[in-house]
Motif scaffolding. Structure first.
Motif, PDB file in Angstrom:
ATOM      1  N   GLU A  35      21.746  19.363 -22.446  1.00  0.00           N
ATOM      2  CA  GLU A  35      22.593  18.257 -22.447  1.00  0.00           C
ATOM      3  C   GLU A  35      21.764  16.830 -22.439  1.00  0.00           C
ATOM      4  N   LYS A  36      20.708  17.015 -21.603  1.00  0.00           N
ATOM      5  CA  LYS A  36      19.892  15.806 -21.514  1.00  0.00           C
ATOM      6  C   LYS A  36      18.909  15.704 -22.682  1.00  0.00           C
ATOM      7  N   ALA A  37      18.534  16.692 -23.511  1.00  0.00           N
ATOM      8  CA  ALA A  37      17.908  16.781 -24.632  1.00  0.00           C
ATOM      9  C   ALA A  37      18.504  16.111 -25.655  1.00  0.00           C
ATOM     10  N   ASN A  38      20.011  16.374 -25.752  1.00  0.00           N
ATOM     11  CA  ASN A  38      20.797  16.047 -26.713  1.00  0.00           C
ATOM     12  C   ASN A  38      21.196  14.342 -26.599  1.00  0.00           C
ATOM     13  N   LYS A  51       9.702  16.893 -24.778  1.00  0.00           N
ATOM     14  CA  LYS A  51       9.330  17.428 -23.435  1.00  0.00           C
ATOM     15  C   LYS A  51      10.509  18.123 -22.913  1.00  0.00           C
ATOM     16  N   THR A  52      11.827  17.624 -23.046  1.00  0.00           N
ATOM     17  CA  THR A  52      12.923  18.285 -22.224  1.00  0.00           C
ATOM     18  C   THR A  52      13.222  19.563 -23.065  1.00  0.00           C
ATOM     19  N   ILE A  53      12.982  19.714 -24.354  1.00  0.00           N
ATOM     20  CA  ILE A  53      13.440  20.982 -25.011  1.00  0.00           C
ATOM     21  C   ILE A  53      12.415  21.930 -24.990  1.00  0.00           C
ATOM     22  N   ASN A  68      21.669  27.951 -29.456  1.00  0.00           N
ATOM     23  CA  ASN A  68      21.945  26.546 -29.366  1.00  0.00           C
ATOM     24  C   ASN A  68      20.876  25.833 -28.929  1.00  0.00           C
ATOM     25  N   ALA A  69      19.865  26.355 -28.112  1.00  0.00           N
ATOM     26  CA  ALA A  69      18.568  25.770 -27.552  1.00  0.00           C
ATOM     27  C   ALA A  69      17.600  25.929 -28.870  1.00  0.00           C
ATOM     28  N   ALA A  70      17.682  26.828 -29.516  1.00  0.00           N
ATOM     29  CA  ALA A  70      16.763  27.094 -30.607  1.00  0.00           C
ATOM     30  C   ALA A  70      17.038  25.943 -31.837  1.00  0.00           C
ATOM     31  N   LEU A  71      18.324  25.857 -31.993  1.00  0.00           N
ATOM     32  CA  LEU A  71      18.903  24.818 -33.133  1.00  0.00           C
ATOM     33  C   LEU A  71      18.590  23.511 -32.686  1.00  0.00           C
ATOM     34  N   ILE A  72      18.676  22.985 -31.292  1.00  0.00           N
ATOM     35  CA  ILE A  72      18.480  21.726 -30.970  1.00  0.00           C
ATOM     36  C   ILE A  72      16.702  21.405 -31.165  1.00  0.00           C
ATOM     37  N   ALA A  73      16.221  22.588 -30.545  1.00  0.00           N
ATOM     38  CA  ALA A  73      14.713  22.377 -30.659  1.00  0.00           C
ATOM     39  C   ALA A  73      14.250  22.084 -32.073  1.00  0.00           C
ATOM     40  N   THR A  74      14.979  22.804 -33.182  1.00  0.00           N
ATOM     41  CA  THR A  74      14.453  22.638 -34.459  1.00  0.00           C
ATOM     42  C   THR A  74      14.502  21.375 -34.834  1.00  0.00           C
ATOM     43  N   ILE A  96       2.260  20.540 -31.503  1.00  0.00           N
ATOM     44  CA  ILE A  96       3.311  20.851 -32.108  1.00  0.00           C
ATOM     45  C   ILE A  96       3.299  22.246 -32.778  1.00  0.00           C
ATOM     46  N   THR A  97       2.113  22.428 -33.404  1.00  0.00           N
ATOM     47  CA  THR A  97       1.980  23.779 -34.191  1.00  0.00           C
ATOM     48  C   THR A  97       1.661  24.758 -33.125  1.00  0.00           C
ATOM     49  N   GLU A  98       1.179  24.147 -32.095  1.00  0.00           N
ATOM     50  CA  GLU A  98       0.866  25.454 -30.980  1.00  0.00           C
ATOM     51  C   GLU A  98       2.215  25.927 -30.469  1.00  0.00           C
ATOM     52  N   ASN A  99       3.225  24.985 -30.140  1.00  0.00           N
ATOM     53  CA  ASN A  99       4.223  25.505 -29.575  1.00  0.00           C
ATOM     54  C   ASN A  99       5.195  26.212 -30.471  1.00  0.00           C
TER      55      ASN A  99
END
Length: 478
Positions: A35-38, A51-53, A68-74, A96-99
């Motif tokens: 919710e915070k990341a959204n 950072k949050t995701i 849903n976490a993967a979708l928001i992260a994308t 970013i590429t490492e993550n």
């Protein structure tokens, strides 16, 4: 034994309760973070959302990342990659590429394409920097060579000045010594007249003077020879350095004319390109040209040679522009045209087929053509003008005549305008004969090679196509 079993059962129950409680806590924490990341994402706070995701991904990396976490992260990663590409912030791109490697579930096809694009952009920038560094290095080397050349020029000038002064000084000393010897001889002769006893002394003195003169002469000769050798060595070093610098900075402006190297004069504004029955009868001597005109014609020839090489490349005819232009030049001279006109014809004959550059390549290499495709290729004679921007205005008509009319026939059966006889420009008549001659004596996939005599005979038998005067002139020079 029973007590041990009870204890183990009790521990298992406690572990199950702890795991359930832990999973419940993880799910609740994951929900709050999402919710915070959204909220951060919608507020365009992409760094905070990133950072949050990442905290959500790390929290669930052992138990499995929710969809849903993967979708928001994308979505968040996609925005960050856009910013990286726009700002070229490659330090952020590494993290970013490492993550993405750590959490591959986030890297959908869109993310992968953006990562590839950024990698490509990095490589392009690295290549550009490398080329810039190489260019700077070449420029620095050129400056060093130029500096060496200037130093050698100064050194040679100083050396020659010193040698000239030295020679002048030696010659002055010889003259002064001769004058002194003359005075000494007079004195000795006067003394000899006063006393015959001094004859022996006079003879000795004369001998000494002669020996001194011989020694001085030998020394001068040796000095002059040493100076000549040193000067020759210095000149050779200077010439080699000059060739090196010129090889790095200048284009080859020589014209491939065989033994033809005379560039005496440019054609005047009244240069005639049509009406050819009086070849050379009305030709006037080539007017004297200025240095500016000479340079203009040299530059024109170099540019025509470069364009001719491109035309030969697309038409698959090796050295065609060179071969045609050389024969056109020799024909012009043989027919009595002046040197200036012949040189302009030479340049125009190198690029008469420039229209081929606008024809699709598959048509030029096709073995079987439809009537429509043949008509398309014929249009090349009308498309050459767009490649003649570099041609001075006073020569432009000659170049256009060469490109547009070299397929016109004497009886009017040619194209594109169906010109006949006197209406066909001189340059077009020359190119038409030379091109057909080269075609007959060269190997083609649709005919056998012919010898020169047979080729000339075939051209002479077709006076409806070719100017007979031009063909006979060609027979006299091939």
């Amino acid at each position: 034994m029973l007590k041990i079993k009870k204890i183990c059962s009790f521990i298992a129950v406690i572990f199950a309760v702890v795991c359930a409680f832990s999973q419940s806590g993880t799910a609740a924490l994951t929900k709050r973070y999402l919710e915070k990341a959204n909220v951060q994402f919608e507020a365009a706070q992409y760094d905070e959302a990133y950072k949050t995701i990442n905290a959500v991904l790390k929290l669930n990396e052992n138990t499995g990342i929710p969809a849903n976490a993967a979708l928001i992260a994308t979505q968040i990663y996609s925005k960050l990659l856009d910013e990286v590409k726009e700002k070229k912030d490659y330090s952020r791109f590494i993290g970013i590429t490492e993550n993405l490697e750590k959490y591959p579930v986030v890297a959908d096809s869109s993310i992968q394409q953006k990562v590839k694009a950024i990698y490509a952009m990095q490589e392009a920038e690295l290549l550009a920097k490398k080329e810039a560094a190489q260019k700077a290095e070449r420029e620095e080397q050129f400056k060093i060579y130029q500096s060496q050349l200037e130093q050698q020029q100064k050194s040679q000038t100083s050396f020659m000045d010193a040698m000239q002064k030295s020679q002048e000084s030696v010659m002055s000393s010889i003259v002064e010594l001769g004058e002194n010897m003359s005075e000494a001889s007079k004195s000795i002769a006067e003394a000899s007249r006063k006393s015959e006893k001094s004859n022996h002394m006079v003879l000795v003195a004369v001998l000494i003077i002669c020996v001194v003169l011989v020694l001085v002469f030998v020394v001068v000769i040796l000095a002059i020879r040493a100076a000549a050798k040193a000067n020759a060595l210095q000149s050779m070093q200077f010439t080699e350095t000059l060739k090196l610098v010129q090889g790095m900075t200048q284009q080859n402006s020589q014209l491939l004319l065989g033994n033809v190297t005379d560039l005496q004069g440019l054609a005047g504004p009244g240069l005639r390109s049509a009406g050819s029955s009086r070849w050379g009868v009305d030709a006037l001597p080539a007017p004297e040209m200025s240095e500016e005109d000479k340079e203009e014609l040299k530059v024109l020839a170099v540019k025509c040679e470069e364009l001719g090489a491109k035309i030969d490349g697309v038409s698959r005819r090796k050295n065609n522009s060179k071969n045609v232009s050389e024969l056109v030049y020799k024909l012009s001279i043989a027919l009595g045209l002046n040197q200036n006109t012949s040189m302009v014809y030479f340049c125009a004959a190198m690029v008469y087929d420039a229209g081929f550059l606008s024809v699709p390549e598959d048509l030029l290499v096709a073995s079987n053509l439809t009537d429509e495709q043949k008509d398309e290729i014929k249009k090349h004679v009308l498309n050459s003008g767009e490649y003649f921007d570099f041609v001075p205005k006073k020569y432009r008509q000659i170049f256009e005549d060469a490109s547009e009319s070299h397929h016109e026939n004497e009886d009017g059966s040619g194209y594109p305008k169906g010109l006949k006889g006197e209406d066909i420009p001189q340059i077009a008549k020359l190119i038409h004969v030379v091109e057909s001659y080269n075609s007959l004596i060269s190997r083609r996939n649709y005919r056998q090679i012919k010898d020169k005599e047979t080729a000339i005979a075939e051209l002479l038998s077709k006076t409806n196509l070719y100017d007979e005067t031009v063909v006979k002139a060609l027979d006299s020079i091939v």
